[in-house]
Write an enzyme that holds these catalytic residues in place. Structure first.
Site, PDB file in Angstrom:
ATOM      1  N   LYS A 110      35.602 -55.725  -6.798  1.00 27.22           N
ATOM      2  CA  LYS A 110      35.550 -57.181  -6.580  1.00 27.22           C
ATOM      3  C   LYS A 110      34.272 -57.761  -7.155  1.00 27.22           C
ATOM      4  CE  LYS A 110      38.996 -57.542  -3.068  1.00 27.22           C
ATOM      5  NZ  LYS A 110      39.317 -56.906  -1.827  1.00 27.22           N
ATOM      6  N   LYS A 189      48.608 -51.992 -12.080  1.00 28.17           N
ATOM      7  CA  LYS A 189      49.066 -51.992 -10.685  1.00 28.17           C
ATOM      8  C   LYS A 189      49.509 -53.408 -10.290  1.00 28.17           C
ATOM      9  CE  LYS A 189      47.429 -52.282  -6.098  1.00 28.17           C
ATOM     10  NZ  LYS A 189      46.540 -52.957  -5.275  1.00 28.17           N
ATOM     11  N   LYS A 192      48.244 -59.192  -6.404  1.00 30.33           N
ATOM     12  CA  LYS A 192      48.095 -60.643  -6.555  1.00 30.33           C
ATOM     13  C   LYS A 192      46.807 -60.980  -7.296  1.00 30.33           C
ATOM     14  CE  LYS A 192      47.097 -60.843  -1.625  1.00 30.33           C
ATOM     15  NZ  LYS A 192      47.872 -59.681  -1.152  1.00 30.33           N
TER      16      LYS A 192
HETATM   17  P1  ADP Z   1      47.315 -56.953  -3.468  1.00 26.76           P
HETATM   18  O1  ADP Z   1      46.828 -55.811  -4.336  1.00 26.76           O
HETATM   19  O2  ADP Z   1      48.431 -57.686  -4.102  1.00 26.76           O
HETATM   20  O3  ADP Z   1      46.186 -57.852  -3.043  1.00 26.76           O
HETATM   21  P2  ADP Z   1      47.145 -55.907  -0.824  1.00 26.76           P
HETATM   22  O4  ADP Z   1      45.826 -55.321  -1.177  1.00 26.76           O
HETATM   23  O5  ADP Z   1      47.211 -57.050   0.123  1.00 26.76           O
HETATM   24  O6  ADP Z   1      47.914 -56.293  -2.176  1.00 26.76           O
HETATM   25  O7  ADP Z   1      48.068 -54.720  -0.297  1.00 26.76           O
HETATM   26  C1  ADP Z   1      48.819 -54.694   0.897  1.00 26.76           C
HETATM   27  C2  ADP Z   1      49.486 -53.336   1.045  1.00 26.76           C
HETATM   28  O8  ADP Z   1      50.416 -53.103  -0.013  1.00 26.76           O
HETATM   29  C3  ADP Z   1      48.496 -52.157   0.981  1.00 26.76           C
HETATM   30  O9  ADP Z   1      48.916 -51.125   1.843  1.00 26.76           O
HETATM   31  C4  ADP Z   1      48.567 -51.727  -0.449  1.00 26.76           C
HETATM   32  O10 ADP Z   1      48.159 -50.401  -0.641  1.00 26.76           O
HETATM   33  C5  ADP Z   1      50.046 -51.935  -0.763  1.00 26.76           C
HETATM   34  N1  ADP Z   1      50.204 -52.238  -2.182  1.00 26.76           N
HETATM   35  C6  ADP Z   1      49.754 -53.336  -2.822  1.00 26.76           C
HETATM   36  N2  ADP Z   1      50.064 -53.313  -4.134  1.00 26.76           N
HETATM   37  C7  ADP Z   1      50.739 -52.155  -4.325  1.00 26.76           C
HETATM   38  C8  ADP Z   1      51.336 -51.544  -5.471  1.00 26.76           C
HETATM   39  N3  ADP Z   1      51.310 -52.132  -6.655  1.00 26.76           N
HETATM   40  N4  ADP Z   1      51.932 -50.356  -5.304  1.00 26.76           N
HETATM   41  C9  ADP Z   1      51.983 -49.764  -4.101  1.00 26.76           C
HETATM   42  N5  ADP Z   1      51.451 -50.278  -2.990  1.00 26.76           N
HETATM   43  C10 ADP Z   1      50.830 -51.467  -3.077  1.00 26.76           C
END
Ligand code: ADP
Ligand code: TRP
Length: 321
Positions: A110, A189, A192
């Site tokens: 970040k 990956k 958002k």
């Molecule tokens: P983002 O990366 O979109 O901000 P979050 O960090 O809020 O998503 O992730 C919420 C949950 O979803 C976590 O347990 C995270 O590991 C899982 N997750 C998010 N993106 C993925 C992905 N591309 N593949 C697998 N799991 C994911």
């Protein structure tokens, strides 16, 4: 066995969240004691807009419920409704070595992306450890990106137990290899933060636009392609019926896979896959009072458990005199 997981109420749920975290978690509903919560305190590290956070919290709750979370078969609440977690986070902060947090990738990433770091962002993993340890969780299903946070949690738990006596269960991360990292429309990956998501509850037109925008290579239709490295196939395989996936895999290997046709099929598959949940979500969003009542009931149950743990922690640390 206790299984616990949380999700931030920041932005619409995407299929990476669904496959990486929600679907594995829902599968625990009948096999164990399931704890699910919306981590609004963690979201405060990045969302500084009151109405956005409160609306996001209700929407996240509607997402969970619409996708099949049954509050009678699990404990479902909002993080800040159990204030004991903040007390535990402070206590854990006081035994957490700085170096442990300085090494965290998600913090470093970040910063690298130019986010100006507040203290909450730095201390994020300690609050997460408090979430997990407060409820004496055994298993935490998360995506691969959260693996390090689970290691930090375990380190903190060991440190507390060795300093003040056996108090916390040492939790295990559960990361499904099959969906460890769901790719986004650009092949990175899905996240958002990268603007490459396909949300679960989109209108049909936007869904179509996103799916048609999945980046593919320029190999001609009749040439063989590698399904393992194709973003489109990697998304498709999670939602299409197994026999269709096998057919398409063959087509990739032998030649004949047309990306445009597959994308059109995928739009229909995703639209149908989430149809019932989409309708249910619509009903829930129009009844926020019902969502609040369910969450309040869940918070009461969570708090009863949290109080037991915090009482032991206060005693062990000398906060009761
Ligand atoms: P983002 O990366 O979109 O901000 P979050 O960090 O809020 O998503 O992730 C919420 C949950 O979803 C976590 O347990 C995270 O590991 C899982 N997750 C998010 N993106 C993925 C992905 N591309 N593949 C697998 N799991 C994911
Ligand atoms: N850090 C997690 C994420 O961004 C959310 C989270 C907070 C969490 N507390 C947790 C996940 C406890 C599992 C258990 O996805």
């Amino acid at each position: 066995m206790r299984v616990l997981s949380g999700i931030q109420p920041t932005g619409a749920l995407h299929i990476g969240n669904y496959l990486g975290m929600m679907r594995p978690m829902l599968s625990y509903m009948d096999r164990s004691e399931l704890f699910v919560f919306i981590v609004n305190l963690h979201a405060l590290t990045s969302v500084h807009d009151g109405p956005k956070l409160s609306t996001g919290t209700l929407e996240a709750a509607a997402d969970f419920l619409a996708l099949g979370l049954d509050p009678d078969r699990c404990i479902f609440w909002v993080q800040s409704d159990v204030p004991e977690v903040v007390e535990l986070a402070w206590i854990l902060t006081c035994i957490t070595p700085m170096g442990l947090l300085e090494r965290c990738h998600s913090y470093k990433d970040k910063i690298a992306r130019g986010l100006s770091p507040n203290h909450g962002l730095f201390a994020y993993p300690v609050l997460m450890a408090a979430d997990i340890l407060l409820y004496q969780s055994h298993v935490v299903p998360v995506g691969k990106d959260q693996k390090q946070h689970l290691e930090v949690t375990r380190d903190i738990a060991f440190k507390f137990n060795s300093t003040f006596g056996e108090t916390f269960v040492i939790p295990e991360a559960e990361i499904s290899d099959e969906v460890a990292t769901v790719p986004g429309t650009d092949g990175q990956k899905m996240s958002k933060s990268y603007d490459n998501t396909i949300e679960i509850f989109l209108d049909e037109k936007t869904l179509k636009k996103k799916v048609m925008g999945i980046v593919t290579d320029s190999t001609p239709v009749d040439q063989p392609k590698d399904p393992e490295t194709c973003n489109l196939f990697q998304i498709y395989r999670h939602f299409a019926p197994p026999d269709r996936v096998a057919d398409l895999q063959r087509l990739y290997v032998e030649g004949g896979a047309a990306y445009g046709t597959i994308k059109k099929e995928l739009v229909g598959i995703l639209w149908d896959y989430f149809r019932e949940s989409r309708d249910e979500r619509e009903r829930l969003i129009n009844d926020p009072g019902h969502i609040r009542a369910l969450l309040a009931k869940g918070a009461q149950k969570a708090r009863d458990i949290a109080k037991g743990t915090i009482d032991t922690v206060r005693r062990r640390t000398g906060l009761i005199y």
